[in-house]
Design a protein around this motif. Sequence first.
Motif, PDB file in Angstrom:
ATOM      1  N   ARG A   1      61.700  78.352  75.545  1.00 55.65           N
ATOM      2  CA  ARG A   1      60.396  78.332  74.881  1.00 55.65           C
ATOM      3  C   ARG A   1      60.549  78.520  73.371  1.00 55.65           C
ATOM      4  N   ASN A   2      61.367  79.489  72.955  1.00 58.30           N
ATOM      5  CA  ASN A   2      61.546  79.735  71.522  1.00 58.30           C
ATOM      6  C   ASN A   2      62.189  78.548  70.831  1.00 58.30           C
ATOM      7  N   GLY A   3      63.099  77.872  71.532  1.00 57.39           N
ATOM      8  CA  GLY A   3      63.711  76.678  70.960  1.00 57.39           C
ATOM      9  C   GLY A   3      62.693  75.583  70.725  1.00 57.39           C
ATOM     10  N   LYS A   4      61.783  75.385  71.695  1.00 57.45           N
ATOM     11  CA  LYS A   4      60.726  74.383  71.534  1.00 57.45           C
ATOM     12  C   LYS A   4      59.803  74.758  70.374  1.00 57.45           C
ATOM     13  N   LEU A   5      59.483  76.047  70.244  1.00 53.84           N
ATOM     14  CA  LEU A   5      58.628  76.485  69.139  1.00 53.84           C
ATOM     15  C   LEU A   5      59.272  76.150  67.794  1.00 53.84           C
ATOM     16  N   ARG A   6      60.576  76.416  67.656  1.00 51.46           N
ATOM     17  CA  ARG A   6      61.268  76.137  66.388  1.00 51.46           C
ATOM     18  C   ARG A   6      61.249  74.645  66.067  1.00 51.46           C
ATOM     19  N   LEU A   7      61.417  73.807  67.083  1.00 52.92           N
ATOM     20  CA  LEU A   7      61.393  72.361  66.855  1.00 52.92           C
ATOM     21  C   LEU A   7      60.027  71.891  66.366  1.00 52.92           C
ATOM     22  N   ILE A   8      58.952  72.412  66.982  1.00 57.68           N
ATOM     23  CA  ILE A   8      57.600  71.983  66.594  1.00 57.68           C
ATOM     24  C   ILE A   8      57.271  72.483  65.191  1.00 57.68           C
ATOM     25  N   ILE A   9      57.639  73.724  64.899  1.00 56.40           N
ATOM     26  CA  ILE A   9      57.382  74.276  63.563  1.00 56.40           C
ATOM     27  C   ILE A   9      58.116  73.466  62.505  1.00 56.40           C
ATOM     28  N   ASP A  10      59.367  73.103  62.789  1.00 59.90           N
ATOM     29  CA  ASP A  10      60.142  72.287  61.843  1.00 59.90           C
ATOM     30  C   ASP A  10      59.485  70.925  61.631  1.00 59.90           C
ATOM     31  N   TYR A  11      58.943  70.344  62.702  1.00 58.86           N
ATOM     32  CA  TYR A  11      58.257  69.050  62.585  1.00 58.86           C
ATOM     33  C   TYR A  11      57.043  69.172  61.658  1.00 58.86           C
ATOM     34  N   PHE A  12      56.227  70.206  61.846  1.00 60.88           N
ATOM     35  CA  PHE A  12      55.049  70.393  60.993  1.00 60.88           C
ATOM     36  C   PHE A  12      55.451  70.667  59.540  1.00 60.88           C
ATOM     37  N   SER A  13      56.616  71.284  59.335  1.00 55.50           N
ATOM     38  CA  SER A  13      57.060  71.649  57.989  1.00 55.50           C
ATOM     39  C   SER A  13      57.641  70.478  57.214  1.00 55.50           C
ATOM     40  N   THR A  14      58.187  69.494  57.912  1.00 55.48           N
ATOM     41  CA  THR A  14      58.943  68.438  57.226  1.00 55.48           C
ATOM     42  C   THR A  14      58.301  67.060  57.272  1.00 55.48           C
ATOM     43  N   VAL A  15      57.324  66.864  58.155  1.00 56.53           N
ATOM     44  CA  VAL A  15      56.683  65.545  58.270  1.00 56.53           C
ATOM     45  C   VAL A  15      55.371  65.554  57.469  1.00 56.53           C
ATOM     46  N   PRO A  16      55.124  64.569  56.643  1.00 56.33           N
ATOM     47  CA  PRO A  16      53.918  64.571  55.812  1.00 56.33           C
ATOM     48  C   PRO A  16      52.666  64.183  56.603  1.00 56.33           C
ATOM     49  N   ASP A  17      51.510  64.448  55.987  1.00 57.38           N
ATOM     50  CA  ASP A  17      50.238  63.936  56.508  1.00 57.38           C
ATOM     51  C   ASP A  17      50.217  62.420  56.303  1.00 57.38           C
ATOM     52  N   PRO A  18      49.527  61.663  57.137  1.00 55.97           N
ATOM     53  CA  PRO A  18      48.822  62.084  58.358  1.00 55.97           C
ATOM     54  C   PRO A  18      49.681  62.044  59.617  1.00 55.97           C
ATOM     55  N   ASP A  19      50.991  61.700  59.479  1.00 58.89           N
ATOM     56  CA  ASP A  19      51.827  61.551  60.665  1.00 58.89           C
ATOM     57  C   ASP A  19      51.921  62.847  61.473  1.00 58.89           C
ATOM     58  N   ARG A  20      52.084  63.975  60.775  1.00 60.84           N
ATOM     59  CA  ARG A  20      52.227  65.218  61.537  1.00 60.84           C
ATOM     60  C   ARG A  20      50.952  65.552  62.298  1.00 60.84           C
ATOM     61  N   GLY A  21      49.795  65.157  61.736  1.00 61.58           N
ATOM     62  CA  GLY A  21      48.533  65.386  62.425  1.00 61.58           C
ATOM     63  C   GLY A  21      48.416  64.561  63.694  1.00 61.58           C
ATOM     64  N   TYR A  22      48.872  63.317  63.631  1.00 59.94           N
ATOM     65  CA  TYR A  22      48.850  62.485  64.840  1.00 59.94           C
ATOM     66  C   TYR A  22      49.905  62.965  65.840  1.00 59.94           C
ATOM     67  N   GLY A  23      51.005  63.513  65.332  1.00 62.10           N
ATOM     68  CA  GLY A  23      51.982  64.116  66.234  1.00 62.10           C
ATOM     69  C   GLY A  23      51.393  65.311  66.947  1.00 62.10           C
ATOM     70  N   LEU A  24      50.640  66.133  66.219  1.00 62.85           N
ATOM     71  CA  LEU A  24      49.947  67.270  66.824  1.00 62.85           C
ATOM     72  C   LEU A  24      48.968  66.792  67.890  1.00 62.85           C
ATOM     73  N   ALA A  25      48.217  65.749  67.587  1.00 60.77           N
ATOM     74  CA  ALA A  25      47.254  65.217  68.560  1.00 60.77           C
ATOM     75  C   ALA A  25      47.964  64.707  69.810  1.00 60.77           C
ATOM     76  N   GLY A  26      49.134  64.080  69.613  1.00 63.06           N
ATOM     77  CA  GLY A  26      49.887  63.602  70.764  1.00 63.06           C
ATOM     78  C   GLY A  26      50.359  64.748  71.650  1.00 63.06           C
TER      79      GLY A  26
END
Length: 532
Positions: A17-42
């Motif tokens: 679980r903690n590994g998955k959390l780190r991956l998602i946090i890294d995605y939100f930190s490094t991917v720009p808008d609006p792609d990260r928002g659509y990734g969140l929606a997915g």
Amino acid sequence: MERFAELLDRLVLTPSRNGKLRLIIDYFSTVPDPDRGYGLAGLTGGLDFPAIKPAMLRTLVMERVDPVLFDYSYDYVGDLAETVSLIWPSRGGGTAAPTLSEVVRRLAQASRSDAPAVMGGLLDDLSPSGRFAAIKLATGGLRVGVSARLTKQALAAFGEVDVHEIEELWHGLAPPYEPFFAWLEKRGPRPQNAALAPFRPVMLAHAVAEADFSTIRSEDYAAEWKWDGIRVQAVNQGGVRRLYSRTGDDISGAFPDLLEAMDFEGALDGELLVGDPQQRTGTFSDLQQRLNRKTVSRTMLRDYPVFMRCYDALTLDKRDIRALPYVERRELLEAFVSRLSPERFDLSPNIAFATLEELDEKRCNPLHPVIEGVMLKRKDSPYLPGRPKGPWFKWKRDPYTVDAVLMYAQRGHGKRSSFYSDYTFGVWSGPPEDPVLVPVGKAYFGFTDEELRQLDKYVRENTIERFGPVRAVRADRNHGLVLEVAFEGLQRSTRHKSGVAMRFPRISRLRWDKPAHEADRLETLEAMLPPS
């Protein structure tokens, strides 16, 4: 798109679980808008592309590759998206891969008639991992071991805010969430919750442990029955009516009969059940007839009416009462429920008890077969979001167990797609001198990864017939694998050949030591059934 595809690939291969959390946090930190928002929606199920269907994908791929090759590949891989992404012929030519935003835009604009061309064009432009991500996104079945709740916890960690604050905002937000991310990154104001009738995080209970009994004083706690339905929150604000699951999913559309009766201003917490609260409380099997439906027929509404058995209240008549002690909320709730439709709402009764021993006796011998235990609620506890330790405990009945024989196996999904991990099991029926196995349930968890490998090896070595993705395993009196199966309850079922249906079956032990002919008989299960 490739960055989102990389995220999905890594999430599938990350068990913790903690590994998955780190991956998602890294995605939100490094991917720009609006792609990260659509990734969140997915990740949270916030995208819907009704023109894209699995059957259409099968047709598309079989127009490009040999159908026999596809069938063999699909049987081996076990997952449609993975099979299509790997077998799809690459077009080549160096075309730049579309961004996630571009993929979402093209899928959203696709009509039923041009959807095959749109999807085919996307698959031509993407790498195998990008195709896999696009198909999963389009069909709404990511299956990467990430829940909407876990994604919200990643957002909370990313923005250094409380996850309950995100949950209360959630239903007023929309993809691609740019103002929301600006707030999390301290670049903008906190979004205003524009949604009426919002979801409010529910209060959860800890399972009572042996060590807890030394700290629980009977005079400090009230007790209620724990009913076997699904936890819901019914909210009416400003004329907007919504019904939420315990995780905040809006399930209003599936229950128009209850929504119509929500003629009140407030937010109620309780259990969704089938039947009539004044006459009959149906089983969880009855409730399953109503779950996960986008439309509900008149016949379904007539045969499986739902009602809400109320436990608590968060707001009443525009007043937030979560800070009040439980006993005060309960008193207000009793008066409030008395004004509601008696066909759709009632109150879960308190249980009178003087000692925990007396309550234990009632827990083991409940007044109704749809009761799965008791709830202990500290009388002075406010309604707190999440799962605080101490105020609420759930004390469920001990699970039933039965020894059954493995009969069929089917491949799993996601990281289990290469393993036979879904198991159908049966018990003996018929004359003792010539018994036959009848299926009584199916389970796909309860075992370790090592036991999964052992089970998969056993299935492959003992397959006697094949039915598409299903394998029939040798099972007779002289040869078979006995599984100890634990389950929460049992009810009669006309849909199953055995006449019984298990509630939450899981494999608790592999009985390599036990001969197949010593597994239990159907009469053992029938003796556990509640009275008709």
